[in-house]
Design an enzyme around this catalytic site. Structure first.
Site, PDB file in Angstrom:
ATOM      1  NE  ARG A  55     -57.187  16.162  27.876  1.00 53.75           N
ATOM      2  CZ  ARG A  55     -57.654  16.241  26.639  1.00 53.75           C
ATOM      3  NH1 ARG A  55     -57.901  17.415  26.096  1.00 53.75           N
ATOM      4  NH2 ARG A  55     -57.837  15.153  25.926  1.00 53.75           N
ATOM      5  NE  ARG A  81     -52.511  18.422  20.707  1.00 52.69           N
ATOM      6  CZ  ARG A  81     -53.711  18.129  21.201  1.00 52.69           C
ATOM      7  NH1 ARG A  81     -54.172  18.786  22.258  1.00 52.69           N
ATOM      8  NH2 ARG A  81     -54.466  17.192  20.643  1.00 52.69           N
ATOM      9  CG  HIS A 151     -57.033  23.981  23.355  1.00 49.30           C
ATOM     10  ND1 HIS A 151     -57.561  23.627  24.574  1.00 49.30           N
ATOM     11  CD2 HIS A 151     -57.819  23.347  22.442  1.00 49.30           C
ATOM     12  CE1 HIS A 151     -58.591  22.832  24.422  1.00 49.30           C
ATOM     13  NE2 HIS A 151     -58.772  22.654  23.144  1.00 49.30           N
ATOM     14  CG  ASP A 195     -66.399  21.925  21.374  1.00 49.73           C
ATOM     15  OD1 ASP A 195     -65.978  20.780  21.080  1.00 49.73           O
ATOM     16  OD2 ASP A 195     -65.774  22.983  21.150  1.00 49.73           O
ATOM     17  CD  GLU A 254     -60.114  25.954  23.086  1.00 49.81           C
ATOM     18  OE1 GLU A 254     -59.843  25.726  21.887  1.00 49.81           O
ATOM     19  OE2 GLU A 254     -60.872  25.210  23.746  1.00 49.81           O
TER      20      GLU A 254
HETATM   21  O1  TA6 Z   1     -61.284  23.333  21.648  1.00 48.67           O
HETATM   22  C1  TA6 Z   1     -62.269  22.370  21.957  1.00 48.67           C
HETATM   23  C2  TA6 Z   1     -61.862  21.050  21.316  1.00 48.67           C
HETATM   24  O2  TA6 Z   1     -61.723  21.187  19.925  1.00 48.67           O
HETATM   25  C3  TA6 Z   1     -62.910  20.008  21.699  1.00 48.67           C
HETATM   26  O3  TA6 Z   1     -63.710  19.653  20.595  1.00 48.67           O
HETATM   27  C4  TA6 Z   1     -62.059  18.854  22.249  1.00 48.67           C
HETATM   28  O4  TA6 Z   1     -61.694  18.000  21.224  1.00 48.67           O
HETATM   29  C5  TA6 Z   1     -60.892  19.637  22.838  1.00 48.67           C
HETATM   30  O5  TA6 Z   1     -60.603  20.618  21.850  1.00 48.67           O
HETATM   31  C6  TA6 Z   1     -59.709  18.838  23.265  1.00 48.67           C
HETATM   32  O6  TA6 Z   1     -59.064  18.297  22.159  1.00 48.67           O
HETATM   33  P1  TA6 Z   1     -57.800  17.295  22.440  1.00 48.67           P
HETATM   34  O7  TA6 Z   1     -57.315  16.883  21.090  1.00 48.67           O
HETATM   35  O8  TA6 Z   1     -56.772  18.104  23.190  1.00 48.67           O
HETATM   36  O9  TA6 Z   1     -58.356  16.196  23.285  1.00 48.67           O
END
Ligand code: TA6
Length: 282
Positions: A55, A81, A151, A195, A254
């Site tokens: 994370r 990932r 991301h 988002d 992103e």
């Molecule tokens: O890029 C934003 C997003 O798609 C959010 O909707 C949220 O789900 C975030 O990515 C994090 O996703 P993850 O699967 O890493 O928890």
């Protein structure tokens, strides 16, 4: 709770910058130019376990962005990932930067999730600027189509004081308002869960952070989509690997190929998705 040292990782430290990369996901978790604060954000509650997403930093989302389009049982943001990558090159460049290259390729497990053969390459050039590029090669005998993103989680002083420039007038899908198509007016500011998938934009974005007295520039290529995300209060509480009090200190901008955009590759073809990140004092 797992700790950063529980997973194998590579650290890079030069006079110009420092960085940390985990072969799992070729996941860059830290980049700090000399004399500046860290630029990438990491959750203090991130997991560092085989097969679990990390994370923060720069997760590589591929071959789908977000939930799997058909089967919600499949891992969100694809499987790249959490795959094992291998370091295939590390070179000191003439300007003092270091460029590392990681590779991953399709295997039996990936093909159970996505029935195609590919080779993925991640290069990170670490110096006063950071250039990260994901290149995917179709090593299959048939075409495939994918979506994806770098991301990137950025560290900010206080997200409610931050402005993201570069998206004025751009249409976006609002994921917290039923995927409604809206148009951005002025800089993006954050005052609740945000988002947004900004469409058909190749613009450079700038995160203006008065608290840290800096601008972070994100230039890109191979991408017509930019995603801006902050989970805010309630969504943060629902993520076990995201502290309840962490959301004010991060914002995701992103570099994506997603939303209305997907990448179609014929056999032998490749696509390169690149983000070039730099920092200026203000
Ligand atoms: O890029 C934003 C997003 O798609 C959010 O909707 C949220 O789900 C975030 O990515 C994090 O996703 P993850 O699967 O890493 O928890």
């Amino acid at each position: 709770m797992s700790q950063p040292n529980d997973l194998d990782h590579q650290t890079i430290a030069t006079d110009l910058a420092s960085a940390t990369i985990y072969p799992q996901g070729a996941h860059l978790t830290h980049w700090q130019p000399a004399g500046r604060k860290p630029v990438l954000w990491m959750s203090a509650k991130s997991r560092f376990e085989l097969g679990a997403p990390i994370r923060g930093g720069i997760p590589i989302c591929w071959p789908w962005f977000g939930p799997h389009p058909v089967n919600p049982e499949k891992p969100a943001h694809g499987f790249l990932r959490t795959m094992p990558w291998r370091l295939v090159d590390s070179i000191n460049l003439a300007d003092g930067s270091v460029r590392v290259t990681y590779e991953a390729q399709s295997d039996e497990m990936s093909q159970q999730l996505w029935p195609h053969k590919f080779l993925a390459e991640l290069t990170a050039t670490i110096g006063p600027t950071l250039t990260v590029a994901l290149t995917v090669f179709n090593t299959c005998v048939k075409p495939f189509e994918s979506t994806g993103a770098l991301h990137t989680y950025f560290a900010v002083s206080d997200v409610t004081k931050v402005k993201v420039h570069g998206l004025d007038g751009v249409e976006y899908l609002d994921k917290v308002d039923g995927m409604k198509r809206k148009t951005q007016h002025g800089p993006v500011t954050i005052s609740n869960e945000t988002d947004r998938v900004y469409l058909n934009t190749e613009s450079e974005c700038v995160i203006e952070d008065p608290g840290f007295r800096r601008r972070i520039r994100i230039a890109k290529s191979g991408s017509k989509t930019t995603v801006v995300w902050n989970p805010w209060i309630e969504k943060s509480k629902k993520m076990s690997d995201f502290g309840d009090d962490e959301y004010p200190h991060m914002i995701c901008v992103e570099t994506a190929a997603a939303g209305d955009e997907s990448i179609k590759l014929d056999p032998g073809a490749s696509h390169r998705l690149e983000a070039r990140i730099s920092v200026q004092a203000i």
